[in-house]
Design an enzyme around this catalytic site. Structure first.
Site, short mmCIF file in Angstrom:
data_model
loop_
_atom_site.label_atom_id
_atom_site.label_comp_id
_atom_site.label_asym_id
_atom_site.label_seq_id
_atom_site.Cartn_x
_atom_site.Cartn_y
_atom_site.Cartn_z
N CYS A 77 0.80 -1.24 0.00
CA CYS A 77 0.00 0.00 0.00
C CYS A 77 0.82 1.27 0.00
O CYS A 77 0.63 2.15 -0.83
CB CYS A 77 -0.91 0.09 1.22
SG CYS A 77 -1.54 -1.42 1.86
N HIS A 133 -2.17 6.65 4.63
CA HIS A 133 -1.07 5.68 4.71
C HIS A 133 0.26 6.18 4.15
O HIS A 133 1.05 5.39 3.61
CB HIS A 133 -1.47 4.35 4.05
CG HIS A 133 -0.74 3.18 4.63
ND1 HIS A 133 -0.81 1.91 4.12
CD2 HIS A 133 0.11 3.11 5.69
CE1 HIS A 133 -0.06 1.10 4.83
NE2 HIS A 133 0.51 1.80 5.79
#
Ligand code: NAG
Ligand code: NAG
Ligand code: NAG
Ligand code: NAG
Length: 499
Positions: A77, A133
């Site tokens: 990610c 993130h």
């Protein structure tokens, strides 16, 4: 003399025609851009690859748009997001090593100007709905300080979909923000809360400005919760995890559906370019499937890096077909900026794919770097040039989320028995193997035949190419945990202020 004069006159007229055309194109309003990034979406997890999955909205959008068969992302990610935001391969930004975990004091380094920052320069209103993130240990890393006018979502790698809690390698903490404020905890399903916010943003949008919405979804992802009515759509699937996973895919479809409906209701849809792509392949242990591709998320195999993607929009000149051209998520950075009429840094890795996307022209890209990670406990490096792909390192191990013997293989739904919880290394593990794999990923997309021994000269050439890229290598920002970031120090909420 006469001829020269005529030629000059002709050229001048021609130039006037050209420049009128150009300025007309220039004056065309830059499109609204809705970029949907799905979390941990395997190759087999979309309706156009797997007819068991019920996603009518996405199926139709993909069928009416352009489906990509060679769209690549990073294996996890954070690196994918870093590449999208910066336009650089993550080994150049220090974001190449696995992913940011809760207690990693770092993020996308602040010297990189982000995609939304550049879009703001040309008048876009920019919103992120969903997962960030890319770091939160200090305020400067937060999305609202990296070019987004608004942020509604989570800062960490992801949460449980109902509780918005995450306790992966830290004390469990709450992670759900509305700009800099914490959203009061409810038991509503996160994907629908995100979709509601996306709809509100569209309804309140000032139409004279172009919109950039980055809908960074929390589904399908790892956490297994799904609203019962979505699980019930698949009542005839006997495997529990698969049934729930499919349910999350249908949630995703409904969430996208409400965004599209809102754009249509406000007459924005005809001016919208919608981009849909996964952030990395499925983690088979959470029941996604990269079948028939090899490997799971975080490896260097195609299953981790080659993901479902499509685009949809009126501005595309050719639609309703599958596009087999090669591109990488760094290219979205450059392509979106050029479509928006915004500047990009000249040294970035991203290339402008607009003619490939809109007219099926051949891709300017002949090479992708899957990753370069020199950490001894990492999958190593991989590169593709033309049809050949070299993996140099250890594709069957990743740290610290190691799922021994569960990452190198061909997994369909339910094939991997565990819940996929991370196993910390004990220190007694054998040293990681050091492999050299060479695949022809056009003839052998499933990576079943290692042809390294047959083609030492290609192996050598690709190794050399990797070494050329290594010149730009930046050490990873996420090497050690800092307990100061533990949510127990911040009233149980993941918060900035510890680096
Ligand atoms: C479940 O039903 C659908 C049709 O509604 C069918 O396509 C699918 O193959 C069935 N799956 C199983 C496992 O029986
Ligand atoms: C897209 O381009 C490829 C390569 O030139 C070609 O083979 C294919 O037929 C094109 N597809 C369409 C729908 O034009
Ligand atoms: C992984 O596979 C190797 C060789 O097949 C075996 O020796 C080892 O016990 C396996 N490890 C785990 C954790 O299953
Ligand atoms: C792995 O093998 C390659 C080729 O034999 C070698 O160049 C490289 O140094 C090795 N890497 C490690 C970490 O042992």
């Amino acid at each position: 003399m006469h001829l020269t004069y005529l030629a000059l006159l002709f050229m001048t007229v021609f130039e006037v025609v050209l420049s009128t055309r150009e300025s007309r194109e220039d004056r065309r309003k830059p499109p609204h851009i809705v970029l949907i990034l799905a979390d941990d979406l395997g190759w087999n997890d979309v309706g156009w690859h797997n007819p068991e999955v019920k996603m009518p909205v996405l199926n139709q959008l993909a069928a009416d748009g352009v489906i990509f068969n060679q769209a690549y992302v990073q294996p996890t990610c954070t690196p994918t997001r870093a590449a999208l935001m910066s336009g650089y391969y993550p080994f150049k930004t220090g974001n190449q090593h696995q992913l940011l975990l809760n207690l990693h004091p770092g993020g996308l380094p602040l010297r990189f100007k982000t995609l939304p920052q550049r879009l703001k320069d040309v008048g876009y209103l920019t919103h992120i709905v969903g997962k960030w993130h890319l770091g939160f240990c200090k305020e400067a890393f937060l999305p609202t300080n990296r070019g987004f006018d608004s942020f509604y979502g989570g800062l960490t790698l992801g949460t449980s979909h109902f509780s918005k809690m995450n306790g992966i390698l830290s004390t469990p903490g709450y992670d759900f923000y509305d700009n800099s404020g914490v959203v009061p905890q409810t038991n509503d399903y996160l994907a629908f809360m995100l979709a509601d916010r996306a709809v509100k943003i569209i309804n309140g949008h000032y139409q004279e400005y172009p919109l950039f919405m980055y809908f960074s979804m929390d589904v399908p992802a790892k956490s297994p919760e799904v609203p019962p009515e979505y699980e019930a759509l698949y009542a005839n699937i006997t495997d529990d995890r698969t049934r729930r996973f499919y349910g999350k895919l249908s949630v995703m479809d409904d969430a996208v559906g409400s965004v599209v409906d809102a754009l249509k209701k406000r007459d924005m849809w005809d001016d919208t370019l919608l981009i849909f792509i996964g952030d990395n392949g499925a983690l088979a242990s959470s029941s996604g499937s990269n079948w028939p591709l090899r490997g799971i998320a975080a490896t260097l195999f195609e299953g981790a890096t080659r993901v479902p993607a499509f685009i949809h929009g009126n501005m595309l000149k050719q639609t309703g077909y599958e596009n087999n051209e090669l591109w990488h998520i760094v290219d979205l950075h450059k392509t979106i900026l050029s479509l928006a009429g915004a500047e990009s840094s000249c040294e970035i890795d991203g290339m402008d794919m607009w003619d490939t996307f809109s007219k099926n022209e051949s891709s300017p890209r002949n090479e992708i770097v899957y990753n370069i990670d020199d950490d001894p406990i990492s999958p190593g490096a991989a590169i593709r040039v033309g049809d050949y792909k070299l993996i140099a390192g250890n594709p069957d191990l990743f740290y610290p989320l190691r799922l021994i013997n569960q990452s190198d293989g061909w997994f369909n739904y339910g094939d991997v028995p565990t819940s996929g919880l991370p196993v910390l290394p004990t220190g007694d593990e054998p040293p990681p193997p050091n492999v050299t794999y060479l695949f022809n990923v056009i003839d052998d997309p499933e990576e079943r035949n290692n042809i390294a021994d047959d083609h030492p000269e290609i192996v050598q050439a690709l190794r050399q190419r990797l070494d050329e890229h290594r010149i730009y290598y930046m050490p990873a920002v996420n090497q050690v945990f800092d307990e100061a970031g533990d949510p127990s120090n911040f009233d149980g909420v993941f918060s900035p202020g510890w680096c």
